[in-house]
Design a protein around this motif. Structure first.
Motif, PDB file in Angstrom:
ATOM      1  N   UNK A  71       0.911  -1.043  -0.066  1.00 42.55           N
ATOM      2  CA  UNK A  71      -0.121   0.002   0.030  1.00 42.55           C
ATOM      3  C   UNK A  71       0.863   1.232  -0.025  1.00 42.55           C
ATOM      4  N   UNK A  72       2.147   1.186   0.455  1.00 40.48           N
ATOM      5  CA  UNK A  72       2.954   2.396   0.625  1.00 40.48           C
ATOM      6  C   UNK A  72       3.543   2.924  -0.674  1.00 40.48           C
ATOM      7  N   UNK A  73       3.306   1.963  -1.760  1.00 38.35           N
ATOM      8  CA  UNK A  73       3.633   2.607  -3.068  1.00 38.35           C
ATOM      9  C   UNK A  73       2.793   3.338  -3.726  1.00 38.35           C
ATOM     10  N   UNK A  74       1.708   3.172  -3.711  1.00 35.10           N
ATOM     11  CA  UNK A  74       0.637   4.118  -4.333  1.00 35.10           C
ATOM     12  C   UNK A  74       0.365   5.382  -3.447  1.00 35.10           C
ATOM     13  N   UNK A  75       0.892   5.151  -2.055  1.00 30.95           N
ATOM     14  CA  UNK A  75       0.485   6.506  -1.149  1.00 30.95           C
ATOM     15  C   UNK A  75       1.776   7.349  -1.420  1.00 30.95           C
ATOM     16  N   UNK A  76       2.888   6.600  -1.411  1.00 30.09           N
ATOM     17  CA  UNK A  76       4.278   7.572  -1.645  1.00 30.09           C
ATOM     18  C   UNK A  76       3.937   8.187  -3.230  1.00 30.09           C
ATOM     19  N   UNK A  77       3.414   7.865  -4.211  1.00 30.18           N
ATOM     20  CA  UNK A  77       3.152   8.200  -5.345  1.00 30.18           C
ATOM     21  C   UNK A  77       2.091   9.261  -5.316  1.00 30.18           C
ATOM     22  N   UNK A  78       0.973   9.257  -4.594  1.00 28.58           N
ATOM     23  CA  UNK A  78       0.096  10.308  -4.671  1.00 28.58           C
ATOM     24  C   UNK A  78       0.605  11.457  -3.626  1.00 28.58           C
ATOM     25  N   UNK A  79       1.451  10.996  -2.745  1.00 27.68           N
ATOM     26  CA  UNK A  79       2.079  12.290  -1.894  1.00 27.68           C
ATOM     27  C   UNK A  79       2.957  13.077  -2.742  1.00 27.68           C
ATOM     28  N   UNK A  80       3.844  12.273  -3.457  1.00 27.92           N
ATOM     29  CA  UNK A  80       4.765  13.124  -4.410  1.00 27.92           C
ATOM     30  C   UNK A  80       3.964  14.198  -5.243  1.00 27.92           C
ATOM     31  N   UNK A  81       2.959  13.462  -5.855  1.00 33.28           N
ATOM     32  CA  UNK A  81       2.256  14.245  -6.892  1.00 33.28           C
ATOM     33  C   UNK A  81       1.825  15.483  -6.125  1.00 33.28           C
ATOM     34  N   UNK A  82       1.162  15.328  -5.127  1.00 32.40           N
ATOM     35  CA  UNK A  82       0.692  16.405  -4.403  1.00 32.40           C
ATOM     36  C   UNK A  82       1.585  17.515  -4.103  1.00 32.40           C
TER      37      UNK A  82
END
Length: 102
Positions: A71-82
């Motif tokens: 789950x950390x992979x998409x969460x990190x992606x979204x946080x980086x995008x934000x």
């Protein structure tokens, strides 16, 4: 385990990004290098990604706790995008030509 899945996911995103880049810029007109090869690569990598996720316990002898780290992979992606969006909208932008200390 987790690093392998992250790497495969990154390769999938890059393959799709190549198609988008050439569609926007029109720098290259050869359909093999701009659409066909990257699309085949993306499809193959997506298939490998699905296999890696479905067989995650075999891939790295992972426990159920380790599977939750996926789950950390998409969460990190979204946080980086934000963070990138906030920087761009605040006027600071992203300096892609910055010297990284070399």
């Amino acid at each position: 385990g987790l690093g392998t899945v992250g790497l495969i996911l990154s390769l999938c995103v890059v393959s799709i990004g190549i198609i988008v880049f050439f569609a926007r810029t029109k720098l290259e007109r050869n359909p093999w290098t701009t659409v066909i090869a990257p699309a085949l690569a993306a499809l193959g990598l997506i298939a490998v990604l699905v296999l890696a996720i479905t067989n995650y316990t075999i891939l790295g002898n992972a426990t159920e706790d380790a599977k939750m780290l996926l789950i950390a992979i998409p969460v990190a992606f979204v946080l980086g995008w934000i963070v990138a969006e906030i920087r761009i909208r605040s006027g600071r932008g992203i300096d892609y030509s910055a010297d990284l200390g070399g």
